[in-house]
Design an enzyme around this catalytic site. Structure first.
Site, PDB file in Angstrom:
ATOM      1  N   TYR A 163     -27.703  49.316 -32.920  1.00  0.00           N
ATOM      2  CA  TYR A 163     -26.403  48.743 -32.559  1.00  0.00           C
ATOM      3  C   TYR A 163     -26.459  48.134 -31.158  1.00  0.00           C
ATOM      4  CZ  TYR A 163     -21.217  48.669 -32.278  1.00  0.00           C
ATOM      5  OH  TYR A 163     -19.894  48.299 -32.161  1.00  0.00           O
TER       6      TYR A 163
ATOM      7  N   SER B 176     -19.495  44.482 -28.124  1.00  0.00           N
ATOM      8  CA  SER B 176     -19.069  45.855 -27.813  1.00  0.00           C
ATOM      9  C   SER B 176     -19.430  46.100 -26.357  1.00  0.00           C
ATOM     10  CB  SER B 176     -19.862  46.810 -28.714  1.00  0.00           C
ATOM     11  OG  SER B 176     -19.847  48.121 -28.203  1.00  0.00           O
TER      12      SER B 176
HETATM   13  P1  NAD Z   1     -14.271  48.460 -39.523  1.00  0.00           P
HETATM   14  O1  NAD Z   1     -15.289  49.316 -40.204  1.00  0.00           O
HETATM   15  O2  NAD Z   1     -12.843  48.869 -39.532  1.00  0.00           O
HETATM   16  O3  NAD Z   1     -14.364  46.980 -40.080  1.00  0.00           O
HETATM   17  C1  NAD Z   1     -15.588  46.372 -40.341  1.00  0.00           C
HETATM   18  C2  NAD Z   1     -15.350  45.206 -41.244  1.00  0.00           C
HETATM   19  O4  NAD Z   1     -16.614  44.601 -41.519  1.00  0.00           O
HETATM   20  C3  NAD Z   1     -14.745  45.599 -42.601  1.00  0.00           C
HETATM   21  O5  NAD Z   1     -13.861  44.582 -43.024  1.00  0.00           O
HETATM   22  C4  NAD Z   1     -15.964  45.657 -43.515  1.00  0.00           C
HETATM   23  O6  NAD Z   1     -15.654  45.462 -44.880  1.00  0.00           O
HETATM   24  C5  NAD Z   1     -16.760  44.500 -42.943  1.00  0.00           C
HETATM   25  N1  NAD Z   1     -18.178  44.533 -43.276  1.00  0.00           N
HETATM   26  C6  NAD Z   1     -19.065  45.524 -43.101  1.00  0.00           C
HETATM   27  N2  NAD Z   1     -20.257  45.155 -43.574  1.00  0.00           N
HETATM   28  C7  NAD Z   1     -20.122  43.909 -44.054  1.00  0.00           C
HETATM   29  C8  NAD Z   1     -20.996  42.990 -44.686  1.00  0.00           C
HETATM   30  N3  NAD Z   1     -22.276  43.294 -44.915  1.00  0.00           N
HETATM   31  N4  NAD Z   1     -20.508  41.787 -45.062  1.00  0.00           N
HETATM   32  C9  NAD Z   1     -19.197  41.469 -44.862  1.00  0.00           C
HETATM   33  N5  NAD Z   1     -18.331  42.284 -44.268  1.00  0.00           N
HETATM   34  C10 NAD Z   1     -18.794  43.505 -43.874  1.00  0.00           C
HETATM   35  O7  NAD Z   1     -14.822  48.290 -38.041  1.00  0.00           O
HETATM   36  P2  NAD Z   1     -14.150  47.743 -36.689  1.00  0.00           P
HETATM   37  O8  NAD Z   1     -14.124  48.894 -35.753  1.00  0.00           O
HETATM   38  O9  NAD Z   1     -12.928  46.973 -36.945  1.00  0.00           O
HETATM   39  O10 NAD Z   1     -15.339  46.799 -36.201  1.00  0.00           O
HETATM   40  C11 NAD Z   1     -15.250  45.401 -36.148  1.00  0.00           C
HETATM   41  C12 NAD Z   1     -16.248  44.911 -35.107  1.00  0.00           C
HETATM   42  O11 NAD Z   1     -15.880  45.400 -33.823  1.00  0.00           O
HETATM   43  C13 NAD Z   1     -17.688  45.368 -35.359  1.00  0.00           C
HETATM   44  O12 NAD Z   1     -18.575  44.314 -35.084  1.00  0.00           O
HETATM   45  C14 NAD Z   1     -17.864  46.475 -34.357  1.00  0.00           C
HETATM   46  O13 NAD Z   1     -19.209  46.648 -33.981  1.00  0.00           O
HETATM   47  C15 NAD Z   1     -17.008  45.970 -33.214  1.00  0.00           C
HETATM   48  N6  NAD Z   1     -16.581  47.009 -32.281  1.00  0.00           N
HETATM   49  C16 NAD Z   1     -15.847  48.070 -32.725  1.00  0.00           C
HETATM   50  C17 NAD Z   1     -15.470  49.033 -31.797  1.00  0.00           C
HETATM   51  C18 NAD Z   1     -14.673  50.227 -32.204  1.00  0.00           C
HETATM   52  O14 NAD Z   1     -14.556  51.153 -31.369  1.00  0.00           O
HETATM   53  N7  NAD Z   1     -14.086  50.273 -33.384  1.00  0.00           N
HETATM   54  C19 NAD Z   1     -15.835  48.920 -30.454  1.00  0.00           C
HETATM   55  C20 NAD Z   1     -16.580  47.836 -30.061  1.00  0.00           C
HETATM   56  C21 NAD Z   1     -16.948  46.881 -30.982  1.00  0.00           C
END
Ligand code: NAD
Length: 262
Positions: A157, A144
């Site tokens: 985080y 991130s």
């Molecule tokens: P999201 O909540 O849409 O998806 C998260 C996914 O992780 C889901 O499929 C969920 O079921 C899975 N998950 C959660 N806990 C789990 C566990 N214990 N075991 C297995 N699977 C698990 O979130 P997203 O926004 O798509 O995030 C994906 C990644 O991107 C994360 O690592 C997040 O930190 C990172 N990220 C997101 C953003 C944002 O703005 N959305 C920005 C920077 C980084």
């Protein structure tokens, strides 16, 4: 166009958001996919079948909780057994929790570190022997902008994502003389369920409307004032998996609308 035909990719947290977009991009390029994550069983099965049919690849699903060491071992074994290899690992599963450090619940700290950081270490450790055996591999970690800079109320985080950047660089150096690369993406805000939940939580912490949180808090840090699109991040992952990216390893790559240019 990048071809990943006969390659197998394991993408954690791919039942939703960014991970699902990555699954689409890699399957479109011909990779077989191991999906992972939580959600409604029927919806996940529909995603699995639709990916198989749309892209004519094999797609399996593991419900492994990435915080569970034994479940990770089983998921890697199942990937190799059912799909024949493990060439690409995308450590994407992640959770967030927002609270001031003096109120931050210990169990939330532990869960965030386990899911966002320790799982990536364990899966890299389990996947690398398969990549070494086939003399080719790609690890892409999804950190991130919070892997590069901090914001208040996100201690666990920010710590986990900074840790993931460090893990990436170390794995990259250990594998540098092989055909295995390890890179980390640092996205700005992407409108996924993870961020939608955060908007609600931040609204509570700051006593603001959700609209104000988006404008004044989330996108305040992101100079282009637009959410990053999951499919654009997925295209970047696809590029990192291509042969054109063979010289990129240990890279910390932002896609954050200018956030970390501050
Ligand atoms: P999201 O909540 O849409 O998806 C998260 C996914 O992780 C889901 O499929 C969920 O079921 C899975 N998950 C959660 N806990 C789990 C566990 N214990 N075991 C297995 N699977 C698990 O979130 P997203 O926004 O798509 O995030 C994906 C990644 O991107 C994360 O690592 C997040 O930190 C990172 N990220 C997101 C953003 C944002 O703005 N959305 C920005 C920077 C980084």
């Amino acid at each position: 166009m990048t071809s990943l035909k006969n390659k197998t990719a394991l993408i954690t947290g791919s039942t939703s958001g960014i991970g699902l977009a990555i699954a689409h991009a890699l399957a479109r390029a011909g990779a077989n996919i191991m999906l992972n994550g939580f959600g409604d069983e029927k919806e996940i099965e529909a995603i699995r079948v639709s990916l198989e049919k749309t892209y004519n690849v094999s797609v399996r699903y593991s419900s492994a909780d990435v915080a569970n060491k034994a479940a990770l071992e089983t998921m890697v074994k199942d990937t190799v057994k059912t799909l024949g290899a493990l060439d690409i690992l995308v450590n994407n599963a992640g959770i967030q929790y927002v609270a001031p450090v003096i109120e931050f619940p210990d169990e939330k700290w532990e869960a965030i570190l386990a899911i966002n950081l320790t799982a990536a270490f364990r899966l890299s450790k389990l996947a690398l022997p398969h990549m070494i055996q086939s003399d080719w591999g790609r690890i892409v970690n999804i950190a991130s902008a919070h892997g590069m800079v901090a914001s208040p109320f996100k201690s666990a985080y920010v710590a986990a994502k900074h840790g993931l950047v460090g893990l990436t660089k170390t794995v990259a150096l250990e594998m540098a003389e092989s055909n295995i690369t390890c890179n980390v993406l640092c996205p700005g805000y992407v409108k996924t369920p993870l961020v939608e939940k955060q908007i609600a939580e931040q609204a509570k912490v700051h006593n603001l409307s959700e609209d104000r949180v988006v404008k004044d808090i989330l996108l305040a840090a992101q100079p282009n004032k637009k959410f990053i699109k999951p499919e654009n991040l997925a295209d970047l992952v696809l590029f990192l998996c291509s042969d054109s990216a063979e010289g990129m390893t240990g890279e910390v790559i932002a896609m954050d609308g200018g956030w970390t240019a501050h």
